[in-house]
Design a protein around this motif. Structure first.
Motif, PDB file in Angstrom:
ATOM      1  N   LYS A   5       6.118   8.552  -5.031  1.00  0.00           N
ATOM      2  CA  LYS A   5       6.469   9.947  -5.365  1.00  0.00           C
ATOM      3  C   LYS A   5       5.465  10.545  -6.347  1.00  0.00           C
ATOM      4  CE  LYS A   5      11.392   9.232  -5.317  1.00  0.00           C
ATOM      5  NZ  LYS A   5      11.834   8.393  -6.393  1.00  0.00           N
ATOM      6  N   GLU A   6       4.768   9.700  -7.072  1.00  0.00           N
ATOM      7  CA  GLU A   6       3.938  10.166  -8.181  1.00  0.00           C
ATOM      8  C   GLU A   6       2.454  10.240  -7.854  1.00  0.00           C
ATOM      9  OE1 GLU A   6       5.153  10.833 -11.312  1.00  0.00           O
ATOM     10  OE2 GLU A   6       7.226  10.349 -10.828  1.00  0.00           O
ATOM     11  N   LEU A   7       2.039   9.552  -6.783  1.00  0.00           N
ATOM     12  CA  LEU A   7       0.610   9.379  -6.536  1.00  0.00           C
ATOM     13  C   LEU A   7       0.185   9.783  -5.131  1.00  0.00           C
ATOM     14  CD1 LEU A   7      -0.010   5.751  -7.897  1.00  0.00           C
ATOM     15  CD2 LEU A   7      -0.843   7.866  -8.933  1.00  0.00           C
ATOM     16  N   ALA A   8      -1.024  10.311  -5.025  1.00  0.00           N
ATOM     17  CA  ALA A   8      -1.633  10.503  -3.703  1.00  0.00           C
ATOM     18  C   ALA A   8      -1.708   9.135  -3.013  1.00  0.00           C
ATOM     19  CB  ALA A   8      -3.036  11.072  -3.876  1.00  0.00           C
ATOM     20  N   SER A   9      -1.537   9.110  -1.700  1.00  0.00           N
ATOM     21  CA  SER A   9      -1.406   7.832  -0.995  1.00  0.00           C
ATOM     22  C   SER A   9      -2.617   6.911  -1.201  1.00  0.00           C
ATOM     23  CB  SER A   9      -1.164   8.064   0.496  1.00  0.00           C
ATOM     24  OG  SER A   9      -2.240   8.784   1.049  1.00  0.00           O
ATOM     25  N   PHE A  10      -3.832   7.503  -1.313  1.00  0.00           N
ATOM     26  CA  PHE A  10      -5.014   6.631  -1.431  1.00  0.00           C
ATOM     27  C   PHE A  10      -5.077   5.909  -2.776  1.00  0.00           C
ATOM     28  CE2 PHE A  10      -6.293  10.930  -2.643  1.00  0.00           C
ATOM     29  CZ  PHE A  10      -6.943  10.726  -3.842  1.00  0.00           C
ATOM     30  N   LYS A  11      -4.229   6.354  -3.759  1.00  0.00           N
ATOM     31  CA  LYS A  11      -4.244   5.696  -5.071  1.00  0.00           C
ATOM     32  C   LYS A  11      -3.266   4.524  -5.143  1.00  0.00           C
ATOM     33  CE  LYS A  11      -5.150  10.029  -7.580  1.00  0.00           C
ATOM     34  NZ  LYS A  11      -4.518  10.985  -8.526  1.00  0.00           N
ATOM     35  N   MET A  12      -2.398   4.369  -4.149  1.00  0.00           N
ATOM     36  CA  MET A  12      -1.367   3.310  -4.190  1.00  0.00           C
ATOM     37  C   MET A  12      -2.027   1.923  -4.225  1.00  0.00           C
ATOM     38  SD  MET A  12       1.819   2.513  -4.167  1.00  0.00           S
ATOM     39  CE  MET A  12       2.836   3.806  -3.466  1.00  0.00           C
ATOM     40  N   PRO A  13      -1.722   1.111  -5.263  1.00  0.00           N
ATOM     41  CA  PRO A  13      -2.313  -0.237  -5.290  1.00  0.00           C
ATOM     42  C   PRO A  13      -1.953  -1.025  -4.032  1.00  0.00           C
ATOM     43  CG  PRO A  13      -1.349   0.295  -7.413  1.00  0.00           C
ATOM     44  CD  PRO A  13      -0.937   1.395  -6.468  1.00  0.00           C
ATOM     45  N   ARG A  14      -2.949  -1.764  -3.511  1.00  0.00           N
ATOM     46  CA  ARG A  14      -2.710  -2.580  -2.313  1.00  0.00           C
ATOM     47  C   ARG A  14      -1.941  -3.843  -2.672  1.00  0.00           C
ATOM     48  NH1 ARG A  14      -5.864  -1.908   2.200  1.00  0.00           N
ATOM     49  NH2 ARG A  14      -6.318   0.293   2.372  1.00  0.00           N
ATOM     50  N   GLY A  15      -2.149  -4.307  -3.904  1.00  0.00           N
ATOM     51  CA  GLY A  15      -1.460  -5.519  -4.340  1.00  0.00           C
ATOM     52  C   GLY A  15      -0.908  -5.316  -5.735  1.00  0.00           C
ATOM     53  N   PHE A  16       0.233  -5.978  -6.013  1.00  0.00           N
ATOM     54  CA  PHE A  16       0.793  -5.989  -7.372  1.00  0.00           C
ATOM     55  C   PHE A  16       0.899  -7.452  -7.757  1.00  0.00           C
ATOM     56  CE2 PHE A  16       2.230  -2.069  -5.480  1.00  0.00           C
ATOM     57  CZ  PHE A  16       2.129  -1.146  -6.500  1.00  0.00           C
ATOM     58  N   ILE A  17       0.178  -7.859  -8.773  1.00  0.00           N
ATOM     59  CA  ILE A  17       0.147  -9.277  -9.117  1.00  0.00           C
ATOM     60  C   ILE A  17       0.687  -9.468 -10.523  1.00  0.00           C
ATOM     61  CG2 ILE A  17      -1.372 -11.278  -9.452  1.00  0.00           C
ATOM     62  CD1 ILE A  17      -3.258  -9.818  -7.465  1.00  0.00           C
ATOM     63  N   ARG A  18       1.680 -10.375 -10.618  1.00  0.00           N
ATOM     64  CA  ARG A  18       2.251 -10.649 -11.934  1.00  0.00           C
ATOM     65  C   ARG A  18       1.394 -11.712 -12.624  1.00  0.00           C
ATOM     66  NH1 ARG A  18       8.519 -11.843 -13.674  1.00  0.00           N
ATOM     67  NH2 ARG A  18       8.002 -11.988 -15.878  1.00  0.00           N
ATOM     68  N   VAL A  19       1.001 -11.461 -13.850  1.00  0.00           N
ATOM     69  CA  VAL A  19       0.244 -12.451 -14.634  1.00  0.00           C
ATOM     70  C   VAL A  19       0.961 -12.646 -15.972  1.00  0.00           C
ATOM     71  CG1 VAL A  19      -2.048 -12.074 -13.611  1.00  0.00           C
ATOM     72  CG2 VAL A  19      -1.296 -10.590 -15.455  1.00  0.00           C
ATOM     73  N   ASP A  20       0.724 -13.810 -16.603  1.00  0.00           N
ATOM     74  CA  ASP A  20       1.393 -14.071 -17.888  1.00  0.00           C
ATOM     75  C   ASP A  20       0.802 -13.222 -19.005  1.00  0.00           C
ATOM     76  OD1 ASP A  20       3.062 -15.821 -16.696  1.00  0.00           O
ATOM     77  OD2 ASP A  20       1.754 -17.572 -17.040  1.00  0.00           O
ATOM     78  N   SER A  21      -0.522 -13.010 -18.915  1.00  0.00           N
ATOM     79  CA  SER A  21      -1.173 -12.174 -19.925  1.00  0.00           C
ATOM     80  C   SER A  21      -2.460 -11.628 -19.324  1.00  0.00           C
ATOM     81  CB  SER A  21      -1.495 -13.011 -21.165  1.00  0.00           C
ATOM     82  OG  SER A  21      -2.404 -14.026 -20.803  1.00  0.00           O
ATOM     83  N   LEU A  22      -3.001 -10.589 -19.920  1.00  0.00           N
ATOM     84  CA  LEU A  22      -4.287 -10.057 -19.455  1.00  0.00           C
ATOM     85  C   LEU A  22      -5.396 -10.704 -20.287  1.00  0.00           C
ATOM     86  CD1 LEU A  22      -3.483  -6.211 -19.165  1.00  0.00           C
ATOM     87  CD2 LEU A  22      -3.488  -7.921 -17.333  1.00  0.00           C
ATOM     88  N   PRO A  23      -6.477 -11.141 -19.624  1.00  0.00           N
ATOM     89  CA  PRO A  23      -7.577 -11.718 -20.404  1.00  0.00           C
ATOM     90  C   PRO A  23      -8.206 -10.642 -21.285  1.00  0.00           C
ATOM     91  CG  PRO A  23      -8.200 -11.466 -18.085  1.00  0.00           C
ATOM     92  CD  PRO A  23      -6.762 -11.073 -18.186  1.00  0.00           C
ATOM     93  N   ARG A  24      -8.355 -10.932 -22.568  1.00  0.00           N
ATOM     94  CA  ARG A  24      -8.889  -9.923 -23.485  1.00  0.00           C
ATOM     95  C   ARG A  24     -10.014 -10.510 -24.337  1.00  0.00           C
ATOM     96  NH1 ARG A  24      -5.767  -5.264 -23.982  1.00  0.00           N
ATOM     97  NH2 ARG A  24      -3.709  -5.405 -23.018  1.00  0.00           N
ATOM     98  N   THR A  25     -10.882  -9.636 -24.798  1.00  0.00           N
ATOM     99  CA  THR A  25     -11.919 -10.060 -25.745  1.00  0.00           C
ATOM    100  C   THR A  25     -11.265 -10.190 -27.125  1.00  0.00           C
ATOM    101  OG1 THR A  25     -12.434  -7.808 -26.381  1.00  0.00           O
ATOM    102  CG2 THR A  25     -13.695  -8.706 -24.548  1.00  0.00           C
ATOM    103  N   ALA A  26     -12.034 -10.717 -28.087  1.00  0.00           N
ATOM    104  CA  ALA A  26     -11.504 -10.859 -29.446  1.00  0.00           C
ATOM    105  C   ALA A  26     -11.071  -9.499 -30.000  1.00  0.00           C
ATOM    106  CB  ALA A  26     -12.564 -11.481 -30.334  1.00  0.00           C
ATOM    107  N   LEU A  27     -11.716  -8.426 -29.488  1.00  0.00           N
ATOM    108  CA  LEU A  27     -11.371  -7.085 -29.976  1.00  0.00           C
ATOM    109  C   LEU A  27     -10.208  -6.468 -29.204  1.00  0.00           C
ATOM    110  CD1 LEU A  27     -14.964  -5.645 -30.493  1.00  0.00           C
ATOM    111  CD2 LEU A  27     -13.353  -6.349 -32.266  1.00  0.00           C
ATOM    112  N   GLY A  28      -9.683  -7.214 -28.227  1.00  0.00           N
ATOM    113  CA  GLY A  28      -8.504  -6.748 -27.498  1.00  0.00           C
ATOM    114  C   GLY A  28      -8.808  -5.994 -26.215  1.00  0.00           C
ATOM    115  N   LYS A  29     -10.097  -5.865 -25.849  1.00  0.00           N
ATOM    116  CA  LYS A  29     -10.439  -5.128 -24.622  1.00  0.00           C
ATOM    117  C   LYS A  29     -10.151  -6.001 -23.403  1.00  0.00           C
ATOM    118  CE  LYS A  29     -14.439  -2.542 -22.824  1.00  0.00           C
ATOM    119  NZ  LYS A  29     -14.085  -2.688 -21.458  1.00  0.00           N
ATOM    120  N   VAL A  30      -9.521  -5.435 -22.394  1.00  0.00           N
ATOM    121  CA  VAL A  30      -9.186  -6.222 -21.202  1.00  0.00           C
ATOM    122  C   VAL A  30     -10.467  -6.586 -20.449  1.00  0.00           C
ATOM    123  CG1 VAL A  30      -7.936  -6.245 -19.010  1.00  0.00           C
ATOM    124  CG2 VAL A  30      -6.951  -5.080 -20.984  1.00  0.00           C
ATOM    125  N   GLN A  31     -10.586  -7.875 -20.103  1.00  0.00           N
ATOM    126  CA  GLN A  31     -11.760  -8.336 -19.343  1.00  0.00           C
ATOM    127  C   GLN A  31     -11.363  -8.404 -17.866  1.00  0.00           C
ATOM    128  OE1 GLN A  31     -12.007 -11.778 -22.027  1.00  0.00           O
ATOM    129  NE2 GLN A  31     -14.206 -11.341 -22.125  1.00  0.00           N
TER     130      GLN A  31
END
Ligand code: MCA
Ligand code: AMP
Length: 491
Positions: A456-482
């Motif tokens: 309902k919120e997004l144009a169809s081409f923006k819909m993610p093809r996959g949704f993957i559950r992860v325990d955490s996002l890999p981040r740098t020491a400064l907290g930026k997602v890698q």
């Protein structure tokens, strides 16, 4: 000189000549002379004036490719009203943002699309307007519009996740159109098969402007459909075609003898909006007998760099700067890099927009020394060919449509149970890239519910093809997602 002065060679000079043919998905067919295009847009221009619009007012359009889109574009050009095109795949949230920002007097749409528009919008439905137009005068409505007047505000997704309106003047479009007609040698003898949506600058700034500046014939399809594409080529016998790489990948399915016959009648295939893989270029040349001409552009600048019409169309490169355009490559400190080294590509020229609508700060940041900072990384060979080497900012291009991960990540974070979200572009052989979402969840991940909410919120081409559950996002020491360290995804 406004755009009408450029278009007059066709609208007035070729008034009795067949100029346009439109085919919609339902099989409806409209054929018009250039003179008829002129009169239809004059009538609509009078209607805009009668409804209280004046130069500088905005008018949004939410229409697929159909003759009324062209009438509206020309009526705006003739009255100085600023056109605000909106992608027909945008849903209410995306549309609300554009309408809130551009503050158009009204939105012109079709009976079919009208229900998608937010309540409270002043909606003009083309099917209803049609009857009123018969009573309007055929003549041109007002005097000339200045070249530096805005012609359109085209929304482009910014790195912040909210889209910004790029203000493009008559002069910008004029410089783009005349440059392309000259460089790609487009003449009134050409037959242009137009399949790209007119709500983006590829279809509008390149397609419509090359058509009207050259006086060639255009067949406008409501949209590209790969199941009927070869038949369209056979029926219309075009000489000129503009596409995004996904379209060329789709055309590789054409049966070889049909492809060769189509190729024999063609003069020029052009690709842009996303990288054209060297293999697609080679396979297409083998099948159709044509080397696609690849070029590079942006909403903010229209076209900048193009492979030559004559001379070498070098695979993997976007070619040489178009006439009147200066390109430079700089490092992080703003110094020019040595030949062959990678840096950010800056562009200066008559094609470059004046700034973002009502965003002085963003405009200020976008320019340095009079050059527009494209955000694209590039390198240049000693003989002047530019190669794009990725982007400084996060951008996914899927089927030629842009997706900013940040917009999706912000939306995902608003959903119950989502603690963290990262969206990445994953290689796709047809669309180039597709978005995939990685989520850190506080509760079970119910993909079905998530998809239904996002739809309902997004144009169809923006819909993610996959949704993957992860325990955490890999981040740098400064907290930026890698993002490059996220686990791989396979469909
Ligand atoms: C795609 N869809 C559309 C349209 N295009 N729906 C309505 N009107 C359209 N014009 C939807 C389909 O309904 C479907 O939605 C999904 O997109 C994929 O469609 P499909 O039939 O599978 O198409 P395809 O064979 O994969 O081809 C898609 C396409 C389309 C025709 C290549 O992606 C396209 O038109 N791309 C061009 C975008 C463009 O003009 N970009 C220029 C931006 P569902 O998934 O719900 O079933 S300007 C720019 O980038 C700069 C300036 C530059 O350099 O040009
Ligand atoms: P947009 O803001 O929608 O106009 O998209 C512009 C972006 O599309 C550019 O900044 C590039 O990243 C990309 N783009 C356009 N043409 C090409 C091309 N030929 N090759 C690679 N990327 C391209």
């Amino acid at each position: 000189m406004g755009l009408t002065d450029l278009f007059d060679a066709s609208l007035l000079g070729r008034a009795n000549q067949a100029g346009l043919e439109c085919l919609d998905n339902a099989g409806n067919h409209t054929a018009l002379t250039f003179g008829a295009v002129e009169v239809r847009s004059n009538r609509l221009a009078h209607l805009l004036i009668r409804r209280g619009l004046t130069a500088g007012d905005r008018l949004a359009v939410y229409l697929p490719n159909r003759p009324e889109f062209i009438d509206l574009f020309l009526a705006c050009v003739k009255t100085g009203v600023i056109l605000v095109p909106m992608n027909v795949l945008y849903r209410e949230r995306e549309i609300r943002h554009i309408l809130g920002d551009a503050e158009p007097k009204a939105v012109v749409t079709s009976a079919l699309l009208a229900p998608e528009l937010p309540s409270g919008t002043d909606v003009w439905v083309v099917e209803a307007i049609r009857r009123e137009l018969d009573g309007e005068p055929d003549s041109r409505p007002v005097g000339p519009v200045a070249g530096d007047a805005p012609a359109a505000i085209c929304y482009t997704s910014g790195t912040t996740g909210t889209s910004k309106g790029a203000v493009l003047t008559h002069d910008n479009f004029l410089a783009n159109g005349t440059g392309l007609v000259t460089c790609w040698q487009i003449t009134s003898e050409d037959r242009y098969l137009a399949v790209l949506p007119l709500f983006h600058v590829h279809g509008l700034g390149n397609g419509i402007h090359c058509w009207l500046a050259s006086g060639c014939h255009m067949r406008l399809l409501e949209r590209f459909d790969h199941s009927t594409a070869a038949a369209q080529f056979e029926d219309y016998r075009p000489t000129l075609f503009f596409g995004v790489p996904t379209i060329y990948v789709r055309l590789l399915d054409t049966e070889p003898t049909r492809a060769q016959q189509i190729g024999r009648r063609m003069r020029l295939f052009v690709s842009g909006s996303a990288p054209l893989p060297a293999q697609v270029l080679a396979d297409f040349a083998g099948l159709f007998g044509h080397r696609i001409l690849e070029r590079y552009g942006m909403t903010e600048t229209l076209m900048n760099i193009s492979n030559p019409y004559h001379g070498e169309r070098r695979a993997g490169t976007v070619g040489l700067p178009l006439p009147g355009i200066s390109a430079r490559i700089v490092d992080e400190t703003g110094s020019l890099v040595a030949t062959g080294e990678t840096g950010e590509l800056h562009i200066r020229g008559p094609n470059v927009f004046t700034g973002y609508w009502k965003r002085a700060e963003a405009t200020n940041l976008a320019f340095v020394d009079g050059f527009f900072r494209t955000g694209d990384l590039a390198e240049c060979t000693p003989d002047g060919y530019y190669t794009l080497k990725g982007r400084r900012s996060d951008l996914i291009i899927s089927g030629g449509f842009n997706i900013y991960p940040r917009e999706l990540e912000e939306l995902l974070l608003d959903q119950p149970g989502v603690r963290e979200a990262a969206v990445v572009g994953v290689h796709d052989p047809v669309r180039g890239e597709v978005p995939v979402a990685y989520l850190v969840m506080d509760e079970e991940l119910d993909v079905r519910i998530l998809r239904a909410v996002l739809k309902k919120e997004l144009a169809s081409f923006k819909m993610p093809r996959g949704f993957i559950r992860v325990d955490s996002l890999p981040r740098t020491a400064l907290g930026k997602v890698q993002k490059h360290l996220l686990p791989p995804w396979a469909p």
